[in-house]
Design a protein around this motif. Structure first.
Motif, PDB file in Angstrom:
ATOM      1  N   GLN A  71      53.310  30.756  21.414  1.00  0.00           N
ATOM      2  CA  GLN A  71      53.543  30.195  20.077  1.00  0.00           C
ATOM      3  C   GLN A  71      52.309  30.255  19.168  1.00  0.00           C
ATOM      4  OE1 GLN A  71      56.685  29.180  19.195  1.00  0.00           O
ATOM      5  NE2 GLN A  71      57.234  29.973  21.192  1.00  0.00           N
ATOM      6  N   VAL A  72      51.667  31.426  19.106  1.00  0.00           N
ATOM      7  CA  VAL A  72      50.536  31.598  18.197  1.00  0.00           C
ATOM      8  C   VAL A  72      50.930  32.530  17.059  1.00  0.00           C
ATOM      9  CG1 VAL A  72      48.749  31.125  19.907  1.00  0.00           C
ATOM     10  CG2 VAL A  72      49.551  33.455  19.602  1.00  0.00           C
ATOM     11  N   GLU A  73      50.257  32.379  15.941  1.00  0.00           N
ATOM     12  CA  GLU A  73      50.501  33.173  14.751  1.00  0.00           C
ATOM     13  C   GLU A  73      49.853  34.552  14.890  1.00  0.00           C
ATOM     14  OE1 GLU A  73      52.231  32.197  11.954  1.00  0.00           O
ATOM     15  OE2 GLU A  73      52.821  30.465  13.160  1.00  0.00           O
ATOM     16  N   PRO A  74      50.248  35.508  14.025  1.00  0.00           N
ATOM     17  CA  PRO A  74      49.554  36.804  14.022  1.00  0.00           C
ATOM     18  C   PRO A  74      48.052  36.621  13.811  1.00  0.00           C
ATOM     19  CG  PRO A  74      51.545  36.951  12.726  1.00  0.00           C
ATOM     20  CD  PRO A  74      51.364  35.495  13.092  1.00  0.00           C
ATOM     21  N   THR A  75      47.292  37.472  14.395  1.00  0.00           N
ATOM     22  CA  THR A  75      45.822  37.524  14.406  1.00  0.00           C
ATOM     23  C   THR A  75      45.193  36.499  15.346  1.00  0.00           C
ATOM     24  OG1 THR A  75      45.347  36.059  12.527  1.00  0.00           O
ATOM     25  CG2 THR A  75      45.734  38.384  12.018  1.00  0.00           C
ATOM     26  N   THR A  76      45.969  35.593  15.923  1.00  0.00           N
ATOM     27  CA  THR A  76      45.441  34.631  16.886  1.00  0.00           C
ATOM     28  C   THR A  76      45.662  35.178  18.286  1.00  0.00           C
ATOM     29  OG1 THR A  76      46.066  32.847  15.400  1.00  0.00           O
ATOM     30  CG2 THR A  76      45.537  32.235  17.665  1.00  0.00           C
ATOM     31  N   PRO A  77      44.627  35.198  19.127  1.00  0.00           N
ATOM     32  CA  PRO A  77      44.794  35.735  20.485  1.00  0.00           C
ATOM     33  C   PRO A  77      45.760  34.896  21.316  1.00  0.00           C
ATOM     34  CG  PRO A  77      42.470  35.453  19.953  1.00  0.00           C
ATOM     35  CD  PRO A  77      43.247  34.824  18.851  1.00  0.00           C
ATOM     36  N   CYS A  78      46.448  35.553  22.233  1.00  0.00           N
ATOM     37  CA  CYS A  78      47.320  34.842  23.171  1.00  0.00           C
ATOM     38  C   CYS A  78      46.461  34.022  24.140  1.00  0.00           C
ATOM     39  CB  CYS A  78      48.165  35.828  23.966  1.00  0.00           C
ATOM     40  SG  CYS A  78      49.491  36.591  23.034  1.00  0.00           S
ATOM     41  N   HIS A  79      47.074  33.006  24.730  1.00  0.00           N
ATOM     42  CA  HIS A  79      46.358  32.179  25.695  1.00  0.00           C
ATOM     43  C   HIS A  79      47.307  31.754  26.813  1.00  0.00           C
ATOM     44  CE1 HIS A  79      48.271  28.448  24.279  1.00  0.00           C
ATOM     45  NE2 HIS A  79      48.184  29.002  23.078  1.00  0.00           N
ATOM     46  N   ASP A  80      46.738  31.405  27.927  1.00  0.00           N
ATOM     47  CA  ASP A  80      47.461  30.853  29.071  1.00  0.00           C
ATOM     48  C   ASP A  80      46.914  29.452  29.305  1.00  0.00           C
ATOM     49  OD1 ASP A  80      49.113  33.024  29.700  1.00  0.00           O
ATOM     50  OD2 ASP A  80      47.497  34.005  30.801  1.00  0.00           O
ATOM     51  N   GLU A  81      47.680  28.448  28.903  1.00  0.00           N
ATOM     52  CA  GLU A  81      47.296  27.051  29.063  1.00  0.00           C
ATOM     53  C   GLU A  81      45.890  26.782  28.542  1.00  0.00           C
ATOM     54  OE1 GLU A  81      47.966  26.013  33.127  1.00  0.00           O
ATOM     55  OE2 GLU A  81      50.040  26.690  33.067  1.00  0.00           O
ATOM     56  N   GLY A  82      45.597  27.294  27.370  1.00  0.00           N
ATOM     57  CA  GLY A  82      44.310  27.044  26.731  1.00  0.00           C
ATOM     58  C   GLY A  82      43.244  28.090  26.989  1.00  0.00           C
ATOM     59  N   ARG A  83      43.410  28.936  28.010  1.00  0.00           N
ATOM     60  CA  ARG A  83      42.425  29.990  28.289  1.00  0.00           C
ATOM     61  C   ARG A  83      42.825  31.257  27.552  1.00  0.00           C
ATOM     62  NH1 ARG A  83      42.491  29.361  34.545  1.00  0.00           N
ATOM     63  NH2 ARG A  83      44.338  30.567  34.053  1.00  0.00           N
TER      64      ARG A  83
END
Length: 101
Positions: A71-83
């Protein structure tokens, strides 16, 4: 014989000609340093590659699509539980492809 550059190509014609290229080529390649709209190259020999590097495809997906998994917007990196992840989720690739179509 005189050579001249001629008139510049209209933007809509340029877009139609590039439409046959992979949409990931619209961003610079972080792996080989190829400029936007230029093919990726081998860093050792300079030979052009028919497909973009995976890092370039990941960067393109990150810039154009929201990630349904984290659930991140474009240009924001993906994450796995905050990492932060170095690549994007597979569903983000699918979302980017659907956006490009």
């Amino acid at each position: 014989m005189t050579l001249h550059a001629g008139a510049p190509m209209p933007a809509e014609l340029r877009h139609q000609m590039r439409a046959k290229q992979r949409p990931a080529r619209s961003v610079p390649c972080p792996h080989c340093g190829a400029a936007a709209h230029r093919p990726c190259v081998l860093r050792t020999t300079g030979r052009q590659l028919p497909q973009p590097h995976p890092q370039r495809v990941s960067e393109w997906a990150r810039t154009v699509a929201c990630c349904p998994d984290c659930q991140v917007e474009p240009t924001t990196p993906c994450h796995d539980e905050g990492r932060a992840r170095t690549t994007v989720h597979n569903r983000r690739y699918q979302e980017a492809e659907a956006t490009a179509a």
